[in-house]
Design a protein around this motif. Sequence first.
Motif, mmCIF file in Angstrom:
data_model
loop_
_atom_site.group_PDB
_atom_site.id
_atom_site.type_symbol
_atom_site.label_atom_id
_atom_site.label_comp_id
_atom_site.label_asym_id
_atom_site.label_seq_id
_atom_site.Cartn_x
_atom_site.Cartn_y
_atom_site.Cartn_z
ATOM 1 N N LEU A 135 45.560 -20.540 -2.288
ATOM 2 C CA LEU A 135 46.443 -21.693 -2.149
ATOM 3 C C LEU A 135 46.899 -21.770 -0.694
ATOM 4 C CD1 LEU A 135 48.376 -23.969 -3.191
ATOM 5 C CD2 LEU A 135 50.024 -22.138 -3.698
ATOM 6 N N VAL A 136 46.718 -22.910 -0.060
ATOM 7 C CA VAL A 136 47.182 -23.136 1.303
ATOM 8 C C VAL A 136 48.401 -24.043 1.251
ATOM 9 C CG1 VAL A 136 46.641 -24.092 3.575
ATOM 10 C CG2 VAL A 136 44.879 -22.860 2.285
ATOM 11 N N ILE A 137 49.487 -23.602 1.861
ATOM 12 C CA ILE A 137 50.720 -24.395 1.931
ATOM 13 C C ILE A 137 51.049 -24.609 3.400
ATOM 14 C CG2 ILE A 137 53.157 -24.549 1.310
ATOM 15 C CD1 ILE A 137 52.575 -22.634 -1.010
ATOM 16 N N MET A 138 51.080 -25.852 3.809
ATOM 17 C CA MET A 138 51.336 -26.165 5.219
ATOM 18 C C MET A 138 52.711 -26.794 5.391
ATOM 19 S SD MET A 138 49.236 -28.581 7.893
ATOM 20 C CE MET A 138 47.865 -27.423 8.061
ATOM 21 N N PHE A 139 53.514 -26.194 6.280
ATOM 22 C CA PHE A 139 54.790 -26.789 6.672
ATOM 23 C C PHE A 139 54.509 -27.824 7.756
ATOM 24 C CE2 PHE A 139 56.384 -22.450 5.393
ATOM 25 C CZ PHE A 139 56.993 -22.881 4.237
ATOM 26 N N ARG A 140 54.893 -29.065 7.510
ATOM 27 C CA ARG A 140 54.595 -30.159 8.423
ATOM 28 C C ARG A 140 55.659 -30.264 9.505
ATOM 29 N NH1 ARG A 140 50.495 -32.837 9.158
ATOM 30 N NH2 ARG A 140 50.863 -34.908 8.346
ATOM 31 N N SER A 141 55.223 -30.331 10.745
ATOM 32 C CA SER A 141 56.135 -30.427 11.877
ATOM 33 C C SER A 141 56.697 -31.831 12.014
ATOM 34 C CB SER A 141 55.397 -30.046 13.165
ATOM 35 O OG SER A 141 56.223 -30.256 14.298
ATOM 36 N N ARG A 142 57.866 -31.934 12.622
ATOM 37 C CA ARG A 142 58.423 -33.252 12.919
ATOM 38 C C ARG A 142 57.764 -33.847 14.159
ATOM 39 N NH1 ARG A 142 60.685 -33.962 17.953
ATOM 40 N NH2 ARG A 142 62.371 -35.247 17.131
ATOM 41 N N LYS A 143 57.018 -33.050 14.930
ATOM 42 C CA LYS A 143 56.359 -33.542 16.130
ATOM 43 C C LYS A 143 55.027 -34.207 15.777
ATOM 44 C CE LYS A 143 55.948 -31.218 19.848
ATOM 45 N NZ LYS A 143 56.437 -32.254 20.802
ATOM 46 N N GLU A 144 54.857 -35.434 16.227
ATOM 47 C CA GLU A 144 53.646 -36.173 15.907
ATOM 48 C C GLU A 144 52.400 -35.470 16.452
ATOM 49 O OE1 GLU A 144 51.699 -40.646 16.449
ATOM 50 O OE2 GLU A 144 53.741 -40.225 17.131
ATOM 51 N N LEU A 145 52.489 -34.911 17.651
ATOM 52 C CA LEU A 145 51.336 -34.220 18.230
ATOM 53 C C LEU A 145 50.902 -33.066 17.344
ATOM 54 C CD1 LEU A 145 49.322 -33.661 20.530
ATOM 55 C CD2 LEU A 145 51.131 -32.318 21.658
ATOM 56 N N ALA A 146 51.854 -32.273 16.895
ATOM 57 C CA ALA A 146 51.529 -31.136 16.035
ATOM 58 C C ALA A 146 50.916 -31.616 14.717
ATOM 59 C CB ALA A 146 52.777 -30.304 15.764
ATOM 60 N N ARG A 147 51.451 -32.709 14.168
ATOM 61 C CA ARG A 147 50.932 -33.202 12.892
ATOM 62 C C ARG A 147 49.492 -33.688 13.003
ATOM 63 N NH1 ARG A 147 55.955 -35.722 12.504
ATOM 64 N NH2 ARG A 147 55.017 -37.804 12.650
ATOM 65 N N ARG A 148 49.096 -34.154 14.164
ATOM 66 C CA ARG A 148 47.697 -34.574 14.323
ATOM 67 C C ARG A 148 46.765 -33.379 14.181
ATOM 68 N NH1 ARG A 148 47.064 -38.591 19.383
ATOM 69 N NH2 ARG A 148 44.978 -38.748 18.452
ATOM 70 N N TYR A 149 47.148 -32.252 14.771
ATOM 71 C CA TYR A 149 46.347 -31.034 14.616
ATOM 72 C C TYR A 149 46.369 -30.549 13.168
ATOM 73 C CZ TYR A 149 46.055 -30.623 19.716
ATOM 74 O OH TYR A 149 45.790 -30.841 21.046
ATOM 75 N N GLU A 150 47.542 -30.650 12.536
ATOM 76 C CA GLU A 150 47.662 -30.235 11.136
ATOM 77 C C GLU A 150 46.788 -31.103 10.233
ATOM 78 O OE1 GLU A 150 52.297 -28.863 11.941
ATOM 79 O OE2 GLU A 150 51.865 -30.637 10.735
ATOM 80 N N ASP A 151 46.791 -32.408 10.509
ATOM 81 C CA ASP A 151 45.958 -33.314 9.714
ATOM 82 C C ASP A 151 44.477 -32.960 9.835
ATOM 83 O OD1 ASP A 151 48.060 -34.798 8.727
ATOM 84 O OD2 ASP A 151 47.974 -36.300 10.324
ATOM 85 N N ASP A 152 44.052 -32.641 11.033
ATOM 86 C CA ASP A 152 42.639 -32.277 11.248
ATOM 87 C C ASP A 152 42.254 -31.075 10.400
ATOM 88 O OD1 ASP A 152 42.348 -34.341 13.015
ATOM 89 O OD2 ASP A 152 42.390 -33.099 14.826
ATOM 90 N N LEU A 153 43.126 -30.067 10.395
ATOM 91 C CA LEU A 153 42.808 -28.870 9.613
ATOM 92 C C LEU A 153 42.809 -29.175 8.122
ATOM 93 C CD1 LEU A 153 42.202 -25.859 9.414
ATOM 94 C CD2 LEU A 153 44.676 -25.431 9.419
ATOM 95 N N LEU A 154 43.776 -29.934 7.652
ATOM 96 C CA LEU A 154 43.825 -30.280 6.231
ATOM 97 C C LEU A 154 42.558 -31.018 5.803
ATOM 98 C CD1 LEU A 154 47.534 -31.415 5.897
ATOM 99 C CD2 LEU A 154 46.487 -29.467 4.753
#
Length: 378
Positions: free
Chosen positions: A279-298
């Motif tokens: 199970l992968v649980i990702m805490f989403r950042s409030r920073k848009e730049l960080a979320r773009r990287y998070e979205d790519d990995l997801l």
Amino acid sequence: MTTLLQRDPQAWRDIGGLDTAEEIVHQPALWRELSALLQSSDARVSAFLGDCLSDPRQRVILTGAGSSAYVGEIVADELNAAWPAQVRAVATTSLLTHPELYLETDAPTLLVSFARSGNSPESLAAVSLLRATMRDARFLNITCNAEGQLARQGEHDSRTCTLLMPAASCDRGFAMTSSFSCMLLASLCVLGKDNGAERLSVLAGLAEQALRDWSAPVAALAAEPVARVVYLGSGPLEALAREAALKILELTGGRVLAMANTALGFRHGPKSALNGDSLVIMFRSRKELARRYEDDLLQELLRDKVAGRCVTVGMGGELDSGAPLWPDSWLAPLWLLMAQQFALHKSAALGLRPDNPFADGTVNRVVQGVTIYPHDES
């Protein structure tokens, strides 16, 4: 009948989890109590700190062991960016083994100790180390236990300021829950530049809503079989991921393996740990730049189908709270509510007693078996 995180209180008592369940749920009330406590202590703490954070020569070390160390790691970078002083997080477990790497003998140093009980041998030894080796050291103790040795040894010392958390934050359960969030928020209030008292009230309301809205889906998630849990977070949320992973390890007695990483760092080897039982649980950042990287990995994880399931918590995630765009360190206690509940329910699902998953005493609420050696030994 009143329910508490999807069970009635007697059911939690029967399986040995009532303390932990109550201590997760009462956090919003404690944050409000903390706000009043900090306001009443403001003059004393401000006088102790003076203008030290505005001095570029000042060194501030945020320290603790285990969960308490993660408190410092969550807030350190934000505080360091806010002040001319050099602020860094160094666990007591590193400070004691390699003090020469972290201490500058001639630099004015403030040691900020985070401690639930105030009786951990490493916490006490870290203070003793600085007293013995530093010419200009002062001590700010942020602790939950008025009767702990850390609080008591500094009672009549002008170089020490002790800030006690609400009494109920000294968790009775094995895992740190309300103690963690209270110490985290207190550090942001007393060492940060923002108006913490106002934020605590808003945060408490958001937490109450999150506890209501997330209770059923988190309990259902914990009921699903899983052998490995990976928490991911960017920036300050990386340390939050470490704390969340530790909660799973602690409350499941190590039966569910857990690890933590960043969205970008996960590809560099740790991704190989995934399988269909993960199970992968990702805490989403409030920073848009960080979320773009998070979205790519997801998207990559969903495309590769190497994990059993992926869940997002935080800004724009599956579990969100409509929180304002505050720094990630301020929002971390909200996202942690999910991880604490998940670990509690997973412990219960495995037939363990969440308030004390280690009935054999091999792991203890306050660490035991630590020998402290003289700091001048090579």
